[in-house]
Design a protein around this motif. Sequence first.
Motif, PDB file in Angstrom:
ATOM      1  N   ASN A 160      -7.545  12.454  -0.142  1.00  0.00           N
ATOM      2  CA  ASN A 160      -7.970  13.397  -1.182  1.00  0.00           C
ATOM      3  C   ASN A 160      -8.627  12.650  -2.338  1.00  0.00           C
ATOM      4  O   ASN A 160      -8.228  11.521  -2.643  1.00  0.00           O
ATOM      5  N   PRO A 161      -9.578  13.262  -3.021  1.00  0.00           N
ATOM      6  CA  PRO A 161     -10.160  12.597  -4.192  1.00  0.00           C
ATOM      7  C   PRO A 161      -9.148  12.566  -5.349  1.00  0.00           C
ATOM      8  O   PRO A 161      -8.278  13.432  -5.418  1.00  0.00           O
ATOM      9  N   PRO A 162      -9.273  11.595  -6.245  1.00  0.00           N
ATOM     10  CA  PRO A 162      -8.381  11.572  -7.407  1.00  0.00           C
ATOM     11  C   PRO A 162      -8.582  12.836  -8.251  1.00  0.00           C
ATOM     12  O   PRO A 162      -9.679  13.398  -8.280  1.00  0.00           O
ATOM     13  N   ALA A 163      -7.518  13.263  -8.937  1.00  0.00           N
ATOM     14  CA  ALA A 163      -7.583  14.502  -9.718  1.00  0.00           C
ATOM     15  C   ALA A 163      -8.432  14.306 -10.977  1.00  0.00           C
ATOM     16  O   ALA A 163      -8.196  13.385 -11.753  1.00  0.00           O
ATOM     17  N   VAL A 164      -9.411  15.183 -11.157  1.00  0.00           N
ATOM     18  CA  VAL A 164     -10.278  15.149 -12.339  1.00  0.00           C
ATOM     19  C   VAL A 164     -10.507  16.584 -12.813  1.00  0.00           C
ATOM     20  O   VAL A 164     -10.848  17.457 -12.003  1.00  0.00           O
ATOM     21  N   ALA A 165     -10.330  16.806 -14.147  1.00  0.00           N
ATOM     22  CA  ALA A 165     -10.559  18.145 -14.690  1.00  0.00           C
ATOM     23  C   ALA A 165     -12.030  18.522 -14.537  1.00  0.00           C
ATOM     24  O   ALA A 165     -12.922  17.698 -14.767  1.00  0.00           O
ATOM     25  N   LYS A 166     -12.302  19.793 -14.147  1.00  0.00           N
ATOM     26  CA  LYS A 166     -13.672  20.188 -13.810  1.00  0.00           C
ATOM     27  C   LYS A 166     -14.338  21.074 -14.877  1.00  0.00           C
ATOM     28  O   LYS A 166     -15.496  21.430 -14.737  1.00  0.00           O
ATOM     29  N   GLY A 167     -13.557  21.547 -15.858  1.00  0.00           N
ATOM     30  CA  GLY A 167     -14.149  22.358 -16.924  1.00  0.00           C
ATOM     31  C   GLY A 167     -14.122  23.858 -16.692  1.00  0.00           C
ATOM     32  O   GLY A 167     -14.639  24.627 -17.504  1.00  0.00           O
ATOM     33  N   GLY A 168     -13.510  24.300 -15.615  1.00  0.00           N
ATOM     34  CA  GLY A 168     -13.532  25.736 -15.279  1.00  0.00           C
ATOM     35  C   GLY A 168     -12.299  26.500 -15.703  1.00  0.00           C
ATOM     36  O   GLY A 168     -12.042  27.578 -15.168  1.00  0.00           O
ATOM     37  N   GLU A 244     -13.671  28.191  -4.084  1.00  0.00           N
ATOM     38  CA  GLU A 244     -14.682  28.068  -5.139  1.00  0.00           C
ATOM     39  C   GLU A 244     -14.047  28.070  -6.521  1.00  0.00           C
ATOM     40  O   GLU A 244     -14.436  27.309  -7.405  1.00  0.00           O
ATOM     41  N   VAL A 245     -13.052  28.935  -6.720  1.00  0.00           N
ATOM     42  CA  VAL A 245     -12.377  28.985  -8.025  1.00  0.00           C
ATOM     43  C   VAL A 245     -11.589  27.700  -8.264  1.00  0.00           C
ATOM     44  O   VAL A 245     -11.699  27.055  -9.317  1.00  0.00           O
ATOM     45  N   VAL A 246     -10.792  27.325  -7.293  1.00  0.00           N
ATOM     46  CA  VAL A 246      -9.906  26.156  -7.463  1.00  0.00           C
ATOM     47  C   VAL A 246     -10.730  24.886  -7.657  1.00  0.00           C
ATOM     48  O   VAL A 246     -10.351  23.991  -8.420  1.00  0.00           O
ATOM     49  N   GLN A 247     -11.841  24.811  -6.977  1.00  0.00           N
ATOM     50  CA  GLN A 247     -12.729  23.637  -7.055  1.00  0.00           C
ATOM     51  C   GLN A 247     -13.099  23.297  -8.501  1.00  0.00           C
ATOM     52  O   GLN A 247     -13.205  22.128  -8.871  1.00  0.00           O
ATOM     53  N   ASP A 248     -13.268  24.324  -9.357  1.00  0.00           N
ATOM     54  CA  ASP A 248     -13.821  24.103 -10.694  1.00  0.00           C
ATOM     55  C   ASP A 248     -12.786  24.063 -11.815  1.00  0.00           C
ATOM     56  O   ASP A 248     -13.147  23.995 -12.987  1.00  0.00           O
ATOM     57  N   LEU A 249     -11.517  24.115 -11.493  1.00  0.00           N
ATOM     58  CA  LEU A 249     -10.488  24.241 -12.542  1.00  0.00           C
ATOM     59  C   LEU A 249     -10.269  22.932 -13.309  1.00  0.00           C
ATOM     60  O   LEU A 249     -10.490  21.842 -12.782  1.00  0.00           O
ATOM     61  N   ASP A 250      -9.791  23.112 -14.545  1.00  0.00           N
ATOM     62  CA  ASP A 250      -9.296  21.951 -15.305  1.00  0.00           C
ATOM     63  C   ASP A 250      -7.906  21.574 -14.835  1.00  0.00           C
ATOM     64  O   ASP A 250      -7.535  20.401 -14.815  1.00  0.00           O
ATOM     65  N   LEU A 251      -7.143  22.612 -14.504  1.00  0.00           N
ATOM     66  CA  LEU A 251      -5.740  22.373 -14.144  1.00  0.00           C
ATOM     67  C   LEU A 251      -5.220  23.591 -13.394  1.00  0.00           C
ATOM     68  O   LEU A 251      -5.547  24.731 -13.751  1.00  0.00           O
ATOM     69  N   MET A 260      -1.767  24.994  -4.033  1.00  0.00           N
ATOM     70  CA  MET A 260      -1.541  23.679  -4.646  1.00  0.00           C
ATOM     71  C   MET A 260      -2.164  22.581  -3.775  1.00  0.00           C
ATOM     72  O   MET A 260      -2.864  21.681  -4.266  1.00  0.00           O
ATOM     73  N   HIS A 261      -1.942  22.656  -2.471  1.00  0.00           N
ATOM     74  CA  HIS A 261      -2.514  21.638  -1.568  1.00  0.00           C
ATOM     75  C   HIS A 261      -4.035  21.751  -1.512  1.00  0.00           C
ATOM     76  O   HIS A 261      -4.726  20.742  -1.374  1.00  0.00           O
ATOM     77  N   LEU A 262      -4.525  22.979  -1.649  1.00  0.00           N
ATOM     78  CA  LEU A 262      -5.978  23.161  -1.665  1.00  0.00           C
ATOM     79  C   LEU A 262      -6.575  22.462  -2.897  1.00  0.00           C
ATOM     80  O   LEU A 262      -7.626  21.811  -2.813  1.00  0.00           O
ATOM     81  N   ALA A 263      -5.903  22.605  -4.033  1.00  0.00           N
ATOM     82  CA  ALA A 263      -6.374  21.934  -5.251  1.00  0.00           C
ATOM     83  C   ALA A 263      -6.388  20.421  -5.062  1.00  0.00           C
ATOM     84  O   ALA A 263      -7.363  19.738  -5.412  1.00  0.00           O
ATOM     85  N   ALA A 264      -5.308  19.893  -4.488  1.00  0.00           N
ATOM     86  CA  ALA A 264      -5.254  18.441  -4.255  1.00  0.00           C
ATOM     87  C   ALA A 264      -6.375  18.019  -3.305  1.00  0.00           C
ATOM     88  O   ALA A 264      -7.010  16.982  -3.492  1.00  0.00           O
ATOM     89  N   HIS A 265      -6.622  18.833  -2.308  1.00  0.00           N
ATOM     90  CA  HIS A 265      -7.702  18.560  -1.346  1.00  0.00           C
ATOM     91  C   HIS A 265      -9.056  18.478  -2.052  1.00  0.00           C
ATOM     92  O   HIS A 265      -9.920  17.673  -1.695  1.00  0.00           O
ATOM     93  N   LEU A 266      -9.224  19.296  -3.096  1.00  0.00           N
ATOM     94  CA  LEU A 266     -10.510  19.361  -3.807  1.00  0.00           C
ATOM     95  C   LEU A 266     -10.565  18.421  -5.015  1.00  0.00           C
ATOM     96  O   LEU A 266     -11.578  18.365  -5.704  1.00  0.00           O
ATOM     97  N   GLY A 267      -9.465  17.714  -5.294  1.00  0.00           N
ATOM     98  CA  GLY A 267      -9.445  16.809  -6.445  1.00  0.00           C
ATOM     99  C   GLY A 267      -9.278  17.521  -7.767  1.00  0.00           C
ATOM    100  O   GLY A 267      -9.639  16.997  -8.818  1.00  0.00           O
TER     101      GLY A 267
END
Lengths: 412, 446
Positions: A160-168, A244-251, A260-267
């Motif tokens: 999985n990519p490292p967790a980074v806030a996306k601004g969404g 699409e929603v989870v991909q862009d979240l800050d947290l 939760m696992h989907l978020a980790a999958h998307l970083g």
Amino acid sequence: MSAHLVIQLARFGDLIQTKRLVRGLQTDPNREVHLVVDTGLVQLAMLLYPGVIVHGLPVHASRAEPDSIVRACATLVAAWKAADVTRVYNLNLSAYNHALAGLFAPEQVAGYQWNQGQLVRGRWPEMVFRLSTHRLTNPLNLMDYWGFFLDLPLPPSLVNPPAVAKGGGLGVVLAGRHARRTLPVPILARIIQATAARSTGRIHLLGTMAERGAARALRPLLPAAIQGRLNDLTGRTDWNGLAEVVQDLDLLLTPDTGTMHLAAHLGTPVMAFFLSSAWAFETGPYGEGHLIWQSVEPCVPCLEAVSCSRAVACATSFAHKAVLVRLARETLPNGPALPVPLEGLCLLGTHLDDFGQDLRPLAGELPERDARLAHRELLRSHRLRTTPRRVRLEQAAATALYHETDWMIDMP
Amino acid sequence: MTATPLRILTVLPLYGGSLPIGRYCTRALRSLGHTVECFEAPEFHGAFRALKEQRIAADRMVALENSFLQLVAQTILAKVEHFEPDLVLALAQAPLSRQALQRLRRDKVTTAMWFVEDYQVFPYWKAFARLYDAFAVIQKEPFFGLLEELDQRNAIYLPLAADPDIHCPRKLSAVEQRRYGSDLSFLGAGYPNRLAAFRQFLSQDFKIWGNDWPSHGPLTPLLQRPGERISPEEAVKVFNAAKINLNLHSSVKAEPLIPDGDFVNPRTFELASCKAFQLVDRRGLLADLFMDDEVAVFEDMEGLHDAIRHYLAHPEERQAMSRRARERVLHEHTYQHRMTTLLTFLRERLGLGQEQKQIPAQGPSALANAQGPGDLDPDQRQSPLDELSPDLRAQVDGLLRDLNLRPSVGFDDLIWAIRQRQGTLSELETALLFLDAWRKQYLGER
């Protein structure tokens, strides 16, 4: 080209937790990777694993007709035969998995095998089965458990990519599949209030149709300013929409869920709340930079199937001042010390090393730390086939996890 | 020169690579004059396999497997009680449970394990090593240090070896030469590094023998009787028939093709003992065992290609090297050498056999070499063999030669050896067993 088949017949989260295995298989271009999942997860599987041939079986379809089940299964089996499957990864202990294993010789199958009708756990699942009899000391994330069905698994950092806030903005998962693992709505409201100041964006409420009532109940418990930021998506997203929603979240604020696992999958950074039967070491979000609030009440982790005599008291700790202050001020791993000591909770940060996921306490005290570390060191040297780093520490774990059958029967 | 004959129980594994090694050890110990009983664990393996086919709950099956192995271990304990060995020598994967090992320690029966496995690949030693009185291994540091940390302070480096009576040069018939012969040959399992490396030799006259090779793939045309295990006897024919035997040590990883390992595999010694020419990859511990003019060593794939070209063109060099390799084995690397080293270590470290008196290694009998009755311990004085008339004694000496026992063997050891014989007994053997029964009844001996 050799065909490899992964049989993953469990749920949403488990499908994502299979990523280290599936992606590990895909590293060899000479492998054709097949994945069989519940029919309802086919679209998600295709989204998660481009390049993989996905098959569906009506496993969790309670209303399916016998004829359609037989037909679907027979068609699938014919496809596998045509593909000349050489290696099978049978991941779940279930009657379905047992039946499908019967198509293949035991030596072809990693995991749960069929041997003249006898269900046989492979060596690795057997060892992990022993490990899981005392869950508090189990250090093994499910992603790594299945990843090590391969002798040469994918390096953890490539999963999985490292967790980074996306601004969404913020995402809030209202409930998990297990009711007891879900935070009560009033407590969730306080957590949202404490965290809302960390982002100016919208607050997306996520869940299925079943969570629409919870979304409605939550709204009046929040201040008007926060209510105005709410975007209730419960029951309104398909797999693509959710991603699409989870991909862009800050947290993402969530109990132990597939989202939760989907978020980790998307970083996407996760702030998870683990209570009741949920144990972060087993099913925590995989990758660098996620945070987990883990209940450490004496009865945690409990069994979902056994009724709770304490009215799920472990949930109340999540509304303590110490938690809320921390949520409001700092969600990063290297934040300042807590002003108030934690009671019944531990804040954990996710990390990776050459073996897999590890959790480090950032606040609060974890039970059974030494025993868990010993197990982890043993599993690491065992699976990486490397010289032990702390052999004395491993000895007690080895005595518990290694049985006579390993010493006398296992083939190196 | 004196030696102390011992009673030794060797415990074989149920199956696997250390099984033939256990048999070679048993033969070597017997030829050294010790009384050896062998626990034939493979005879239990069929029943163990049957447990996996009963169509019962998985948990129940696991419990039954554990119970079965405890039963096997109990059988070994019963054998120990009956045979009263000075030493129980177990080979890797021998079915001695933790409970059984603790019992042997309580009963002060010396135990030793020859762990002929790679400690990194087979990690279960962490739970078992300290339960043995001594632990012989095929690797050095850091394994020694790790064992010491786990309170196993009697570790000894004991490299693998060959049995020159089995691993020997053989003249092959023309049919056998056609069947087994080739320019290049490999006998062993299909590990990932071998799968990758051997693809480079598809155009050569190359035969691959052994199990665990994929049935479909680029190497398929080279596979001989795919999937079959090759017996040690047939392996000797394969070794003798090839111009060049490739000996690439195994690795569970495909890269690097030539693993950076330390221990030397049994094939190295067996090929050398057969006077068969081999190209072996460089190992950390190889230089202590063979010189570069005894076995041809390669360090990388390019070197392997060069060596194959060179040695195919120079048969006289192959013959000279393989002759020197066999001589080295005969001088230093037989299982007799290894067992002698191990027993010497156990005597020095653990005082193995010290309760027994030293008796002559050679000579017609203990009595004949003694200075007088006062020099002999009570056991020897009371040996019924020494009380036999010359004609009977001569017959007994003939029997001892037949059984490969030294003339000074104790009566109990002779009886044990007779019991191990296959088929019907001779008159003399029957009479000696009868004498043994009589002694037990009337003299109260064991």
